[in-house]
Design an enzyme around this catalytic site. Sequence first.
Site, PDB file in Angstrom:
ATOM      1  N   ASP A  52     -11.545   1.145  -5.260  1.00 30.26           N
ATOM      2  CA  ASP A  52     -10.362   0.940  -4.421  1.00 30.26           C
ATOM      3  C   ASP A  52      -9.621   2.258  -4.264  1.00 30.26           C
ATOM      4  OD1 ASP A  52      -8.173  -0.816  -3.221  1.00 30.26           O
ATOM      5  OD2 ASP A  52      -7.067   0.129  -4.867  1.00 30.26           O
ATOM      6  N   TYR A  57      -2.242   6.985  -2.106  1.00 32.54           N
ATOM      7  CA  TYR A  57      -2.472   7.613  -3.411  1.00 32.54           C
ATOM      8  C   TYR A  57      -2.627   9.133  -3.285  1.00 32.54           C
ATOM      9  CZ  TYR A  57      -3.476   2.750  -4.714  1.00 32.54           C
ATOM     10  OH  TYR A  57      -3.405   1.392  -4.896  1.00 32.54           O
ATOM     11  N   LYS A  86      -6.896   1.723   2.030  1.00 38.35           N
ATOM     12  CA  LYS A  86      -5.770   0.947   2.570  1.00 38.35           C
ATOM     13  C   LYS A  86      -4.903   1.763   3.522  1.00 38.35           C
ATOM     14  CE  LYS A  86      -5.081  -0.902  -2.115  1.00 38.35           C
ATOM     15  NZ  LYS A  86      -5.136   0.375  -2.833  1.00 38.35           N
ATOM     16  N   HIS A 119      -1.925  -2.135   3.145  1.00 33.75           N
ATOM     17  CA  HIS A 119      -1.496  -1.933   1.752  1.00 33.75           C
ATOM     18  C   HIS A 119      -0.306  -2.820   1.368  1.00 33.75           C
ATOM     19  CE1 HIS A 119      -1.474   1.325  -1.604  1.00 33.75           C
ATOM     20  NE2 HIS A 119      -0.950   0.216  -2.061  1.00 33.75           N
TER      21      HIS A 119
HETATM   22  N1  LIG Z   1      -1.957  -2.726  -3.758  1.00 36.51           N
HETATM   23  C1  LIG Z   1      -1.125  -2.262  -4.629  1.00 36.51           C
HETATM   24  O1  LIG Z   1       0.076  -2.221  -4.381  1.00 36.51           O
HETATM   25  C2  LIG Z   1      -1.630  -1.764  -5.941  1.00 36.51           C
HETATM   26  C3  LIG Z   1      -0.685  -1.532  -6.961  1.00 36.51           C
HETATM   27  C4  LIG Z   1      -1.164  -1.091  -8.172  1.00 36.51           C
HETATM   28  C5  LIG Z   1      -2.510  -0.872  -8.375  1.00 36.51           C
HETATM   29  N2  LIG Z   1      -3.395  -1.074  -7.364  1.00 36.51           N
HETATM   30  C6  LIG Z   1      -4.831  -0.789  -7.551  1.00 36.51           C
HETATM   31  O2  LIG Z   1      -5.276  -1.407  -8.729  1.00 36.51           O
HETATM   32  C7  LIG Z   1      -5.863  -0.432  -9.599  1.00 36.51           C
HETATM   33  C8  LIG Z   1      -5.685  -0.872 -11.023  1.00 36.51           C
HETATM   34  O3  LIG Z   1      -4.302  -0.991 -11.358  1.00 36.51           O
HETATM   35  P1  LIG Z   1      -3.715  -0.554 -12.730  1.00 36.51           P
HETATM   36  O4  LIG Z   1      -3.691   0.926 -12.870  1.00 36.51           O
HETATM   37  O5  LIG Z   1      -2.441  -1.246 -12.897  1.00 36.51           O
HETATM   38  O6  LIG Z   1      -4.822  -1.146 -13.747  1.00 36.51           O
HETATM   39  P2  LIG Z   1      -4.809  -1.529 -15.282  1.00 36.51           P
HETATM   40  O7  LIG Z   1      -6.243  -1.396 -15.677  1.00 36.51           O
HETATM   41  O8  LIG Z   1      -4.103  -2.806 -15.497  1.00 36.51           O
HETATM   42  O9  LIG Z   1      -3.928  -0.436 -15.993  1.00 36.51           O
HETATM   43  C9  LIG Z   1      -4.328   0.892 -16.170  1.00 36.51           C
HETATM   44  C10 LIG Z   1      -3.770   1.360 -17.512  1.00 36.51           C
HETATM   45  O10 LIG Z   1      -4.492   0.722 -18.568  1.00 36.51           O
HETATM   46  C11 LIG Z   1      -5.025   1.689 -19.466  1.00 36.51           C
HETATM   47  N3  LIG Z   1      -6.352   1.216 -19.882  1.00 36.51           N
HETATM   48  C12 LIG Z   1      -7.458   1.098 -19.103  1.00 36.51           C
HETATM   49  N4  LIG Z   1      -8.494   0.621 -19.824  1.00 36.51           N
HETATM   50  C13 LIG Z   1      -8.038   0.433 -21.083  1.00 36.51           C
HETATM   51  C14 LIG Z   1      -8.641  -0.043 -22.269  1.00 36.51           C
HETATM   52  N5  LIG Z   1      -9.925  -0.406 -22.301  1.00 36.51           N
HETATM   53  N6  LIG Z   1      -7.876  -0.103 -23.386  1.00 36.51           N
HETATM   54  C15 LIG Z   1      -6.577   0.258 -23.356  1.00 36.51           C
HETATM   55  N7  LIG Z   1      -5.944   0.718 -22.255  1.00 36.51           N
HETATM   56  C16 LIG Z   1      -6.674   0.798 -21.127  1.00 36.51           C
HETATM   57  C17 LIG Z   1      -5.082   2.975 -18.674  1.00 36.51           C
HETATM   58  O11 LIG Z   1      -4.908   4.070 -19.546  1.00 36.51           O
HETATM   59  P3  LIG Z   1      -5.689   5.495 -19.408  1.00 36.51           P
HETATM   60  O12 LIG Z   1      -5.802   5.816 -17.947  1.00 36.51           O
HETATM   61  O13 LIG Z   1      -4.765   6.419 -20.121  1.00 36.51           O
HETATM   62  O14 LIG Z   1      -7.007   5.342 -20.075  1.00 36.51           O
HETATM   63  C18 LIG Z   1      -3.904   2.853 -17.724  1.00 36.51           C
HETATM   64  O15 LIG Z   1      -2.693   3.271 -18.347  1.00 36.51           O
HETATM   65  C19 LIG Z   1      -5.167   0.874  -9.187  1.00 36.51           C
HETATM   66  O16 LIG Z   1      -5.896   2.023  -9.550  1.00 36.51           O
HETATM   67  C20 LIG Z   1      -5.122   0.691  -7.700  1.00 36.51           C
HETATM   68  O17 LIG Z   1      -6.397   0.987  -7.144  1.00 36.51           O
HETATM   69  C21 LIG Z   1      -2.960  -1.539  -6.164  1.00 36.51           C
END
Ligand SMILES: NC(=O)c1ccc[n+]([C@@H]2O[C@H](COP(=O)([O-])OP(=O)(O)OC[C@H]3O[C@@H](n4cnc5c(N)ncnc54)[C@H](OP(=O)(O)O)[C@@H]3O)[C@@H](O)[C@H]2O)c1
Length: 313
Positions: A52, A57, A86, A119
Amino acid sequence: MVEPDGLRYTKLPLNNGSGAMPALGFGTLIPDLIETKNATKAALEAGFRQLDASERYRNEKEVGAALQEVFEAGKINRQDVFIATKLWNNNHRPERVRPAFEASLEKLRLDYVDLYLIHTPFAFQPGDEQDPRDATGNVIYDKEVTLLDTWRALEGLVGEGKCGAIGLSDISLEQVKEIVGAARIKPAVVHVESHPYLPQWELLDYCRKNGIVLQAFAALGHSSEPNLLDDPVITAIARRVNKTPAQVLLAWAIQRGTALLTTSKTPGRIKENFELSTLPEHAMREISEGIERRVRFNAVVETGVPGFIPRKA
Ligand SMILES: NC(=O)c1ccc[n+]([C@@H]2O[C@H](COP(=O)([O-])OP(=O)(O)OC[C@H]3O[C@@H](n4cnc5c(N)ncnc54)[C@H](OP(=O)(O)O)[C@@H]3O)[C@@H](O)[C@H]2O)c1
Protein backbone atom coordinates in the site's frame (compact mmCIF):
# COMPACT_ATOMS: atom_id res chain seq x y z
CA MET A 1 7.73 -21.22 17.54
CA VAL A 2 4.98 -22.98 15.58
CA GLU A 3 5.67 -23.43 11.85
CA PRO A 4 3.81 -20.97 9.61
CA ASP A 5 1.07 -22.41 7.41
CA GLY A 6 -0.82 -21.38 4.29
CA LEU A 7 -2.80 -18.60 6.03
CA ARG A 8 -0.31 -15.96 4.88
CA TYR A 9 -1.03 -16.83 1.24
CA THR A 10 -4.78 -16.20 1.58
CA LYS A 11 -6.22 -14.30 -1.38
CA LEU A 12 -9.51 -12.42 -1.48
CA PRO A 13 -11.41 -12.20 -4.77
CA LEU A 14 -12.21 -8.70 -6.00
CA ASN A 15 -15.51 -7.77 -7.62
CA ASN A 16 -15.80 -6.62 -11.23
CA GLY A 17 -13.45 -9.35 -12.43
CA SER A 18 -10.37 -7.52 -11.20
CA GLY A 19 -8.59 -10.61 -9.86
CA ALA A 20 -7.72 -11.35 -6.25
CA MET A 21 -5.87 -9.51 -3.53
CA PRO A 22 -3.43 -11.13 -1.09
CA ALA A 23 -4.90 -10.63 2.38
CA LEU A 24 -1.57 -9.97 4.12
CA GLY A 25 -0.24 -6.56 3.14
CA PHE A 26 2.63 -4.21 3.90
CA GLY A 27 2.06 -0.47 4.24
CA THR A 28 4.64 2.14 3.26
CA LEU A 29 3.70 4.96 5.62
CA ILE A 30 7.31 5.33 6.75
CA PRO A 31 8.57 8.90 7.22
CA ASP A 32 12.25 8.29 6.49
CA LEU A 33 13.00 7.85 2.78
CA ILE A 34 15.93 5.47 3.17
CA GLU A 35 13.96 3.37 5.62
CA THR A 36 11.03 3.35 3.17
CA LYS A 37 13.17 1.81 0.46
CA ASN A 38 14.87 -0.70 2.76
CA ALA A 39 11.64 -1.78 4.44
CA THR A 40 9.77 -2.16 1.13
CA LYS A 41 12.55 -4.39 -0.21
CA ALA A 42 12.69 -6.36 3.02
CA ALA A 43 8.92 -6.88 2.96
CA LEU A 44 8.96 -8.24 -0.59
CA GLU A 45 11.94 -10.44 0.17
CA ALA A 46 10.19 -11.75 3.31
CA GLY A 47 7.21 -12.79 1.17
CA PHE A 48 4.69 -9.92 1.32
CA ARG A 49 2.84 -9.67 -2.00
CA GLN A 50 0.45 -6.81 -1.24
CA LEU A 51 1.77 -3.24 -0.89
CA ASP A 52 0.00 0.00 0.00
CA ALA A 53 1.34 3.42 -1.00
CA SER A 54 -0.04 6.96 -1.27
CA GLU A 55 0.92 10.23 -2.88
CA ARG A 56 0.40 11.75 0.59
CA TYR A 57 3.22 9.65 2.07
CA ARG A 58 5.63 11.58 -0.19
CA ASN A 59 7.76 8.48 -0.67
CA GLU A 60 6.32 6.80 -3.78
CA LYS A 61 9.69 7.37 -5.49
CA GLU A 62 11.47 5.32 -2.84
CA VAL A 63 8.80 2.62 -2.98
CA GLY A 64 9.26 2.61 -6.77
CA ALA A 65 13.03 2.34 -6.45
CA ALA A 66 12.64 -0.64 -4.11
CA LEU A 67 10.18 -2.30 -6.51
CA GLN A 68 12.47 -1.79 -9.45
CA GLU A 69 15.49 -3.29 -7.64
CA VAL A 70 13.48 -6.29 -6.54
CA PHE A 71 11.97 -6.89 -9.99
CA GLU A 72 15.34 -6.47 -11.68
CA ALA A 73 16.88 -9.03 -9.35
CA GLY A 74 14.56 -11.43 -11.14
CA LYS A 75 13.14 -13.50 -8.29
CA ILE A 76 9.82 -11.66 -8.00
CA ASN A 77 7.69 -10.61 -10.96
CA ARG A 78 5.53 -7.51 -11.17
CA GLN A 79 2.39 -9.59 -11.75
CA ASP A 80 2.97 -11.47 -8.49
CA VAL A 81 2.72 -8.31 -6.36
CA PHE A 82 -0.57 -6.50 -5.71
CA ILE A 83 0.23 -2.78 -5.52
CA ALA A 84 -2.13 -0.03 -4.40
CA THR A 85 -1.77 3.71 -4.15
CA LYS A 86 -4.10 6.54 -3.21
CA LEU A 87 -5.38 9.87 -4.47
CA TRP A 88 -4.90 12.71 -1.96
CA ASN A 89 -7.48 15.28 -0.87
CA ASN A 90 -6.08 18.19 -2.94
CA ASN A 91 -6.72 16.21 -6.14
CA HIS A 92 -10.45 15.45 -5.81
CA ARG A 93 -11.56 17.67 -8.71
CA PRO A 94 -12.25 15.28 -11.61
CA GLU A 95 -9.78 17.04 -13.92
CA ARG A 96 -7.01 16.56 -11.33
CA VAL A 97 -7.56 12.80 -10.88
CA ARG A 98 -5.86 11.48 -14.00
CA PRO A 99 -2.75 13.68 -13.67
CA ALA A 100 -2.41 12.64 -10.00
CA PHE A 101 -2.83 8.98 -10.95
CA GLU A 102 -0.25 9.24 -13.75
CA ALA A 103 2.18 11.03 -11.41
CA SER A 104 1.87 8.20 -8.88
CA LEU A 105 2.48 5.58 -11.59
CA GLU A 106 5.57 7.44 -12.71
CA LYS A 107 6.99 7.78 -9.19
CA LEU A 108 6.27 4.12 -8.50
CA ARG A 109 7.89 3.23 -11.86
CA LEU A 110 4.90 1.10 -12.76
CA ASP A 111 2.80 0.62 -15.90
CA TYR A 112 -0.26 -0.16 -13.78
CA VAL A 113 -1.48 -0.39 -10.20
CA ASP A 114 -3.76 -3.15 -8.99
CA LEU A 115 -5.82 -0.79 -6.85
CA TYR A 116 -6.36 2.98 -6.70
CA LEU A 117 -8.10 4.37 -3.62
CA ILE A 118 -9.56 7.76 -2.77
CA HIS A 119 -7.46 8.31 0.37
CA THR A 120 -10.19 10.17 2.29
CA PRO A 121 -13.69 11.44 1.45
CA PHE A 122 -12.62 15.03 2.26
CA ALA A 123 -11.83 17.34 -0.66
CA PHE A 124 -9.22 20.00 0.12
CA GLN A 125 -8.58 23.16 -1.88
CA PRO A 126 -7.39 22.05 -5.33
CA GLY A 127 -3.73 22.79 -6.04
CA ASP A 128 -0.28 21.46 -5.29
CA GLU A 129 -0.46 22.09 -1.52
CA GLN A 130 -1.37 18.83 0.22
CA ASP A 131 -2.19 20.58 3.50
CA PRO A 132 -3.87 23.88 2.55
CA ARG A 133 -4.57 26.11 5.57
CA ASP A 134 -6.05 29.56 6.06
CA ALA A 135 -4.37 32.32 8.09
CA THR A 136 -5.72 30.86 11.32
CA GLY A 137 -4.44 27.37 10.56
CA ASN A 138 -7.77 25.82 9.56
CA VAL A 139 -7.90 23.37 6.67
CA ILE A 140 -9.30 24.87 3.47
CA TYR A 141 -11.90 22.44 2.13
CA ASP A 142 -13.24 22.38 -1.43
CA LYS A 143 -17.03 22.68 -1.45
CA GLU A 144 -17.27 22.54 -5.26
CA VAL A 145 -16.70 18.81 -5.65
CA THR A 146 -18.54 15.81 -4.22
CA LEU A 147 -17.16 12.38 -3.44
CA LEU A 148 -19.33 10.99 -6.24
CA ASP A 149 -17.71 13.42 -8.74
CA THR A 150 -14.30 12.08 -7.72
CA TRP A 151 -15.54 8.50 -7.81
CA ARG A 152 -16.79 8.96 -11.39
CA ALA A 153 -13.30 10.16 -12.36
CA LEU A 154 -11.79 7.02 -10.81
CA GLU A 155 -14.29 4.90 -12.74
CA GLY A 156 -12.87 6.52 -15.87
CA LEU A 157 -9.43 5.05 -15.08
CA VAL A 158 -10.62 1.46 -15.01
CA GLY A 159 -10.50 -0.59 -18.20
CA GLU A 160 -7.48 1.07 -19.80
CA GLY A 161 -5.01 -1.44 -18.40
CA LYS A 162 -3.42 0.97 -15.92
CA CYS A 163 -5.77 0.56 -12.95
CA GLY A 164 -7.12 -2.85 -11.94
CA ALA A 165 -9.60 -1.90 -9.25
CA ILE A 166 -10.81 1.17 -7.37
CA GLY A 167 -11.84 1.73 -3.79
CA LEU A 168 -12.49 4.05 -0.88
CA SER A 169 -10.55 4.77 2.30
CA ASP A 170 -11.22 6.42 5.69
CA ILE A 171 -14.91 6.28 4.96
CA SER A 172 -18.09 5.67 6.95
CA LEU A 173 -20.63 2.93 6.23
CA GLU A 174 -23.19 5.57 5.16
CA GLN A 175 -20.78 7.07 2.63
CA VAL A 176 -19.89 3.63 1.24
CA LYS A 177 -23.61 2.92 0.77
CA GLU A 178 -24.08 6.20 -1.11
CA ILE A 179 -21.27 5.41 -3.53
CA VAL A 180 -22.38 1.80 -3.99
CA GLY A 181 -25.90 3.04 -4.73
CA ALA A 182 -24.76 5.49 -7.42
CA ALA A 183 -21.67 3.82 -8.87
CA ARG A 184 -21.20 2.38 -12.34
CA ILE A 185 -18.24 0.45 -10.91
CA LYS A 186 -18.71 -0.52 -7.26
CA PRO A 187 -15.77 -0.13 -4.87
CA ALA A 188 -13.67 -3.32 -4.80
CA VAL A 189 -11.99 -2.40 -1.52
CA VAL A 190 -12.89 -0.31 1.52
CA HIS A 191 -9.76 0.59 3.48
CA VAL A 192 -10.23 1.69 7.11
CA GLU A 193 -8.58 1.46 10.51
CA SER A 194 -9.47 -1.89 12.05
CA HIS A 195 -8.14 -4.19 14.79
CA PRO A 196 -9.70 -5.82 17.88
CA TYR A 197 -10.21 -2.40 19.54
CA LEU A 198 -12.05 -1.17 16.40
CA PRO A 199 -13.45 -4.31 14.76
CA GLN A 200 -15.88 -2.49 12.42
CA TRP A 201 -18.25 -5.49 12.42
CA GLU A 202 -21.13 -3.61 10.82
CA LEU A 203 -18.99 -2.31 7.97
CA LEU A 204 -17.41 -5.76 7.51
CA ASP A 205 -20.85 -7.36 7.32
CA TYR A 206 -22.00 -4.84 4.70
CA CYS A 207 -18.79 -5.33 2.68
CA ARG A 208 -19.18 -9.12 2.76
CA LYS A 209 -22.77 -8.93 1.54
CA ASN A 210 -21.78 -6.60 -1.28
CA GLY A 211 -18.65 -8.42 -2.46
CA ILE A 212 -16.31 -5.69 -1.18
CA VAL A 213 -12.99 -6.47 0.53
CA LEU A 214 -12.50 -4.66 3.81
CA GLN A 215 -8.83 -3.79 4.22
CA ALA A 216 -7.77 -3.09 7.79
CA PHE A 217 -4.98 -0.60 8.46
CA ALA A 218 -3.19 -0.25 11.79
CA ALA A 219 -3.75 -3.98 12.22
CA LEU A 220 -1.33 -3.93 15.17
CA GLY A 221 -2.66 -0.67 16.62
CA HIS A 222 0.17 1.51 15.26
CA SER A 223 2.31 1.16 18.44
CA SER A 224 -0.16 3.54 20.11
CA GLU A 225 -1.50 3.47 23.66
CA PRO A 226 -3.34 1.46 24.91
CA ASN A 227 -0.98 -0.98 23.19
CA LEU A 228 -2.89 -3.84 21.56
CA LEU A 229 0.28 -5.94 21.61
CA ASP A 230 0.08 -5.87 25.44
CA ASP A 231 -3.62 -6.68 25.65
CA PRO A 232 -4.00 -9.58 28.14
CA VAL A 233 -6.33 -11.56 25.83
CA ILE A 234 -3.82 -11.28 22.97
CA THR A 235 -0.72 -12.06 25.06
CA ALA A 236 -2.42 -15.07 26.71
CA ILE A 237 -3.37 -16.51 23.31
CA ALA A 238 0.12 -15.80 21.97
CA ARG A 239 1.68 -17.81 24.82
CA ARG A 240 -0.79 -20.66 24.32
CA VAL A 241 -0.35 -20.99 20.56
CA ASN A 242 3.37 -20.28 20.67
CA LYS A 243 3.26 -17.23 18.41
CA THR A 244 3.95 -13.53 19.06
CA PRO A 245 1.15 -11.04 19.88
CA ALA A 246 1.67 -9.41 16.46
CA GLN A 247 1.26 -12.77 14.72
CA VAL A 248 -1.95 -13.41 16.66
CA LEU A 249 -3.42 -10.04 15.62
CA LEU A 250 -2.54 -10.52 11.96
CA ALA A 251 -3.90 -14.07 11.87
CA TRP A 252 -7.15 -12.87 13.47
CA ALA A 253 -7.55 -10.20 10.79
CA ILE A 254 -7.11 -12.69 7.93
CA GLN A 255 -9.26 -15.40 9.48
CA ARG A 256 -12.20 -13.07 9.97
CA GLY A 257 -12.08 -12.31 6.28
CA THR A 258 -10.33 -8.96 5.96
CA ALA A 259 -7.25 -7.91 4.07
CA LEU A 260 -4.82 -6.07 6.31
CA LEU A 261 -1.90 -3.69 6.39
CA THR A 262 0.94 -3.73 8.82
CA THR A 263 4.17 -1.75 8.68
CA SER A 264 7.60 -2.08 10.18
CA LYS A 265 11.01 -0.54 9.64
CA THR A 266 12.60 -3.43 11.51
CA PRO A 267 13.78 -6.42 9.40
CA GLY A 268 13.19 -8.98 12.18
CA ARG A 269 9.61 -7.77 12.69
CA ILE A 270 8.92 -7.74 8.95
CA LYS A 271 9.85 -11.45 8.85
CA GLU A 272 7.89 -12.14 12.02
CA ASN A 273 4.79 -10.51 10.52
CA PHE A 274 4.90 -12.88 7.56
CA GLU A 275 5.34 -16.07 9.60
CA LEU A 276 1.69 -16.58 10.44
CA SER A 277 -0.21 -19.67 11.56
CA THR A 278 -3.95 -20.25 11.68
CA LEU A 279 -5.51 -19.61 15.10
CA PRO A 280 -7.85 -22.18 16.65
CA GLU A 281 -11.56 -21.27 16.55
CA HIS A 282 -11.73 -20.65 20.31
CA ALA A 283 -8.90 -18.09 20.09
CA MET A 284 -10.78 -16.32 17.28
CA ARG A 285 -13.87 -16.18 19.51
CA GLU A 286 -11.91 -14.95 22.54
CA ILE A 287 -10.59 -12.01 20.51
CA SER A 288 -13.82 -11.23 18.68
CA GLU A 289 -16.11 -11.58 21.69
CA GLY A 290 -13.79 -11.22 24.70
CA ILE A 291 -12.15 -7.88 23.91
CA GLU A 292 -14.63 -5.11 24.61
CA ARG A 293 -12.34 -2.10 24.73
CA ARG A 294 -12.98 0.33 21.85
CA VAL A 295 -10.27 2.71 20.62
CA ARG A 296 -9.81 4.59 17.36
CA PHE A 297 -6.16 5.57 17.02
CA ASN A 298 -6.43 7.67 13.86
CA ALA A 299 -8.85 10.63 13.66
CA VAL A 300 -8.41 11.12 9.89
CA VAL A 301 -12.04 10.02 9.37
CA GLU A 302 -13.25 13.17 11.16
CA THR A 303 -11.43 15.86 9.18
CA GLY A 304 -9.34 14.29 6.40
CA VAL A 305 -6.18 15.43 8.20
CA PRO A 306 -3.77 12.48 8.49
CA GLY A 307 -3.57 11.15 12.02
CA PHE A 308 -0.27 9.31 11.65
CA ILE A 309 1.67 11.91 9.62
CA PRO A 310 3.12 14.81 11.64
CA ARG A 311 2.33 18.30 10.29
CA LYS A 312 5.31 20.05 8.83
CA ALA A 313 6.47 23.12 10.79
N1 LIG B 1 -5.79 5.31 4.77
C1 LIG B 1 -5.26 5.82 5.84
O1 LIG B 1 -5.66 6.89 6.28
C2 LIG B 1 -4.16 5.10 6.53
C3 LIG B 1 -3.80 5.53 7.82
C4 LIG B 1 -2.79 4.84 8.46
C5 LIG B 1 -2.15 3.79 7.85
N2 LIG B 1 -2.49 3.41 6.59
C6 LIG B 1 -1.77 2.32 5.90
O2 LIG B 1 -1.70 1.21 6.75
C7 LIG B 1 -0.34 0.81 6.94
C8 LIG B 1 -0.19 0.17 8.29
O3 LIG B 1 -0.54 1.08 9.33
P1 LIG B 1 0.23 1.17 10.68
O4 LIG B 1 1.57 1.79 10.50
O5 LIG B 1 -0.66 1.80 11.65
O6 LIG B 1 0.43 -0.40 11.03
P2 LIG B 1 0.72 -1.19 12.37
O7 LIG B 1 1.39 -2.44 11.88
O8 LIG B 1 -0.50 -1.29 13.19
O9 LIG B 1 1.72 -0.30 13.20
C9 LIG B 1 3.06 -0.10 12.85
C10 LIG B 1 3.85 -0.01 14.15
O10 LIG B 1 3.93 -1.30 14.75
C11 LIG B 1 5.28 -1.66 14.99
N3 LIG B 1 5.41 -3.10 14.71
C12 LIG B 1 5.29 -3.71 13.50
N4 LIG B 1 5.46 -5.04 13.63
C13 LIG B 1 5.68 -5.29 14.94
C14 LIG B 1 5.91 -6.47 15.67
N5 LIG B 1 5.97 -7.66 15.08
N6 LIG B 1 6.10 -6.35 17.01
C15 LIG B 1 6.04 -5.15 17.62
N7 LIG B 1 5.82 -3.98 16.97
C16 LIG B 1 5.64 -4.06 15.64
C17 LIG B 1 6.10 -0.81 14.05
O11 LIG B 1 7.36 -0.54 14.63
P3 LIG B 1 8.76 -0.47 13.79
O12 LIG B 1 8.47 0.19 12.48
O13 LIG B 1 9.59 0.38 14.68
O14 LIG B 1 9.26 -1.86 13.66
C18 LIG B 1 5.28 0.47 13.94
O15 LIG B 1 5.56 1.36 15.02
C19 LIG B 1 0.44 2.12 6.71
O16 LIG B 1 1.79 1.90 6.37
C20 LIG B 1 -0.34 2.69 5.56
O17 LIG B 1 0.05 2.04 4.36
C21 LIG B 1 -3.50 4.05 5.94
